[in-house]
Design a protein around this motif. Structure first.
Motif, PDB file in Angstrom:
ATOM      1  N   GLY A  89      28.052 -51.987  12.458  1.00 55.10           N
ATOM      2  CA  GLY A  89      27.404 -52.941  11.578  1.00 55.10           C
ATOM      3  C   GLY A  89      25.988 -52.495  11.260  1.00 55.10           C
ATOM      4  N   ARG A  90      25.426 -53.023  10.184  1.00 52.99           N
ATOM      5  CA  ARG A  90      24.093 -52.607   9.748  1.00 52.99           C
ATOM      6  C   ARG A  90      23.328 -53.791   9.173  1.00 52.99           C
ATOM      7  NH1 ARG A  90      20.991 -48.315   8.684  1.00 52.99           N
ATOM      8  NH2 ARG A  90      22.534 -46.892   9.551  1.00 52.99           N
ATOM      9  N   VAL A  91      22.003 -53.770   9.399  1.00 50.87           N
ATOM     10  CA  VAL A  91      21.086 -54.770   8.851  1.00 50.87           C
ATOM     11  C   VAL A  91      20.084 -54.077   7.938  1.00 50.87           C
ATOM     12  CG1 VAL A  91      19.285 -56.462   9.376  1.00 50.87           C
ATOM     13  CG2 VAL A  91      21.275 -56.276  10.875  1.00 50.87           C
ATOM     14  N   TRP A  92      19.905 -54.652   6.743  1.00 53.91           N
ATOM     15  CA  TRP A  92      18.824 -54.224   5.843  1.00 53.91           C
ATOM     16  C   TRP A  92      17.807 -55.344   5.769  1.00 53.91           C
ATOM     17  CZ3 TRP A  92      23.818 -52.730   4.874  1.00 53.91           C
ATOM     18  CH2 TRP A  92      24.041 -51.360   4.644  1.00 53.91           C
ATOM     19  N   GLY A  93      16.554 -55.047   6.086  1.00 59.67           N
ATOM     20  CA  GLY A  93      15.471 -56.005   5.919  1.00 59.67           C
ATOM     21  C   GLY A  93      14.749 -55.715   4.612  1.00 59.67           C
ATOM     22  N   MET A 116      19.430 -50.277  11.659  1.00 59.65           N
ATOM     23  CA  MET A 116      18.561 -51.185  10.920  1.00 59.65           C
ATOM     24  C   MET A 116      17.743 -50.369   9.926  1.00 59.65           C
ATOM     25  SD  MET A 116      17.126 -54.053  13.605  1.00 59.65           S
ATOM     26  CE  MET A 116      16.719 -55.197  12.276  1.00 59.65           C
ATOM     27  N   SER A 117      17.683 -50.855   8.697  1.00 59.47           N
ATOM     28  CA  SER A 117      16.894 -50.204   7.653  1.00 59.47           C
ATOM     29  C   SER A 117      15.982 -51.239   7.018  1.00 59.47           C
ATOM     30  CB  SER A 117      17.804 -49.599   6.582  1.00 59.47           C
ATOM     31  OG  SER A 117      18.693 -48.649   7.144  1.00 59.47           O
ATOM     32  N   PHE A 118      14.817 -50.802   6.558  1.00 61.05           N
ATOM     33  CA  PHE A 118      13.840 -51.718   5.986  1.00 61.05           C
ATOM     34  C   PHE A 118      13.356 -51.170   4.648  1.00 61.05           C
ATOM     35  CE2 PHE A 118      13.851 -52.076  10.548  1.00 61.05           C
ATOM     36  CZ  PHE A 118      14.010 -53.431  10.733  1.00 61.05           C
ATOM     37  N   LEU A 119      13.426 -52.004   3.623  1.00 59.07           N
ATOM     38  CA  LEU A 119      13.082 -51.598   2.273  1.00 59.07           C
ATOM     39  C   LEU A 119      11.866 -52.371   1.781  1.00 59.07           C
ATOM     40  CD1 LEU A 119      16.665 -51.573   0.685  1.00 59.07           C
ATOM     41  CD2 LEU A 119      15.448 -49.688   1.774  1.00 59.07           C
ATOM     42  N   ASN A 120      10.880 -51.654   1.278  1.00 60.25           N
ATOM     43  CA  ASN A 120       9.683 -52.263   0.702  1.00 60.25           C
ATOM     44  C   ASN A 120       9.962 -52.547  -0.772  1.00 60.25           C
ATOM     45  OD1 ASN A 120       6.254 -51.162   0.087  1.00 60.25           O
ATOM     46  ND2 ASN A 120       7.118 -53.215   0.241  1.00 60.25           N
TER      47      ASN A 120
END
Length: 280
Positions: A89-93, A116-120
Motif C-alpha cells: 500500500g502507498r500514501v501520497w501527502g 510514503m510520498s509527499f507532493l508540493n
C-alpha cells in the motif's frame, strides 16, 4: 502519567512517530492532553481503516491520497497502523507549503516509511500530476480550507476513488455569494431571513456548502454518511463526511442539488463546483 508501553498504544505502533506528532513526550510519556489527542486520532483512523478493509484484495495494496496534509499526521498514522502491518500500500501527502513537505519527507525516510510520498502541489493541480496514479482507492481531506475540499472531491471523482473521507473547514465561498445577493433574496423569499445577519450568513453558508457536497457525491455514485469527527468540545470544525463508491448515480440527488442552487440564487456555482452532475 503513563508510558509508551501502556495499552493506550497499539501493538507495533511507532513510539518515535508519536513523539514527532507531539502525542508522546521525548521521554515517551503520555499525559492527559496527549491521551485525549490520541483518542481523537484513533477515532478517525477507525473510520478509514474500515474503508481500507472493505477494498477488494489487490497485489500492490491500498492507495491513499491525503489532501491538505499539513504535517501529514493522518497519513503517518494510517501508514503506521494500517499499511505497515500489511507490508503493502502507498500514501501520497499533498500539501502546498514546501517546508511541511520537506519535513514529512525527512521523517518518512528516518522512520523507514518507504511507501510514503509527499507532493508540493495544490489539490486542484494534483489530479493532473504525473506522480500520482490514474486510480486512487481512498481520498482524505482533513480540514482542507474552503474550496480545497471541493478540489479534493473533484480529484476523487477523476481518480475513481472507492472512498472519500472529508472534514471540511472554513467554508466561505457560498457565504460570499449569499452576501452579494442578500438584498434581492430578502425581497424574493422569507427564507433569506436565515442569512440576513452576517453571523447567520457565515453559518448557513457553511451548512449549505456541506449539504451541496453530499448531494453531489450521491449524484455521482457515492453512498454518503455524515457524522461527528470528535466531540464539539474539542473542535467546531467537526463534520465528517464519509463517501463510499457504489456506482449508482442518484438522479434525485442531482435534482435536489440544482433546486437548492436555484432557491439560494447560487446557479452560477454549478459549472465550477459540480461539473460532474448528470444531465437533467
Amino acid at each position: 502519567m503513563s508510558t509508551a508501553r501502556e495499552p493506550d498504544l497499539r501493538p507495533g505502533q511507532s513510539a518515535e512517530l508519536l513523539k514527532e506528532l507531539h502525542i508522546l513526550t521525548r521521554e515517551g510519556k503520555l499525559n492527559q492532553d496527549s491521551r485525549r489527542k490520541l483518542k481523537q486520532v484513533y477515532h478517525l483512523h477507525q473510520f478509514i481503516d474500515q474503508l481500507l478493509r472493505e477494498l477488494p484484495e489487490q497485489d500492490g495494496g491500498p492507495t491513499i491520497a491525503d489532501h491538505g496534509a499539513g504535517k501529514s499526521y493522518l497519513g503517518f498514522i494510517l501508514y503506521d497502523l494500517s499499511l505497515k502491518p500489511q507490508g503493502k500500500g502507498r500514501v501520497w501527502g499533498i500539501e502546498t507549503r514546501p517546508e511541511l513537505v520537506a519535513r514529512s519527507r525527512e521523517l518518512a525516510q528516518r522512520l523507514g516509511f518507504e511507501r510514503m510520498s509527499f507532493l508540493n502541489i495544490s489539490a486542484a493541480d494534483a489530479a493532473t500530476d504525473e506522480a500520482l496514479p490514474d486510480q486512487v482507492d481512498v481520498v482524505t481531506a482533513l480540514h482542507a480550507c474552503d474550496t480545497a475540499t471541493d478540489d479534493a472531491i473533484a480529484f476523487g471523482l477523476q481518480k475513481q476513488a472507492r472512498a472519500m473521507v472529508l472534514v471540511p473547514c472554513c467554508q466561505a465561498e457560498v457565504a460570499s455569494h449569499l452576501r452579494k445577493s442578500k438584498a434581492l433574496s430578502l425581497s424574493r423569499t422569507p427564507l433569506a431571513e436565515l442569512w440576513r445577519h452576517p453571523l447567520h450568513t457565515r453559518e448557513i453558508g457553511s451548512q449549505l456548502t456541506n449539504v451541496l457536497r453530499c448531494l453531489y457525491l450521491e449524484a455521482t455514485g457515492y453512498q454518503v454518511t455524515v457524522t461527528e469527527l470528535v466531540g464539539w468540545e474539542h473542535s467546531m470544525k467537526n463534520e465528517l463526511i464519509i463517501a463510499r463508491h457504489t456506482g449508482q448515480k442518484k438522479r434525485s440527488a442531482a435534482q435536489r442539488l440544482r433546486a437548492l442552487l436555484a432557491e439560494f440564487g447560487l446557479e452560477g456555482l454549478e459549472a465550477e463546483r459540480f461539473p460532474g452532475l448528470p444531465d437533467q
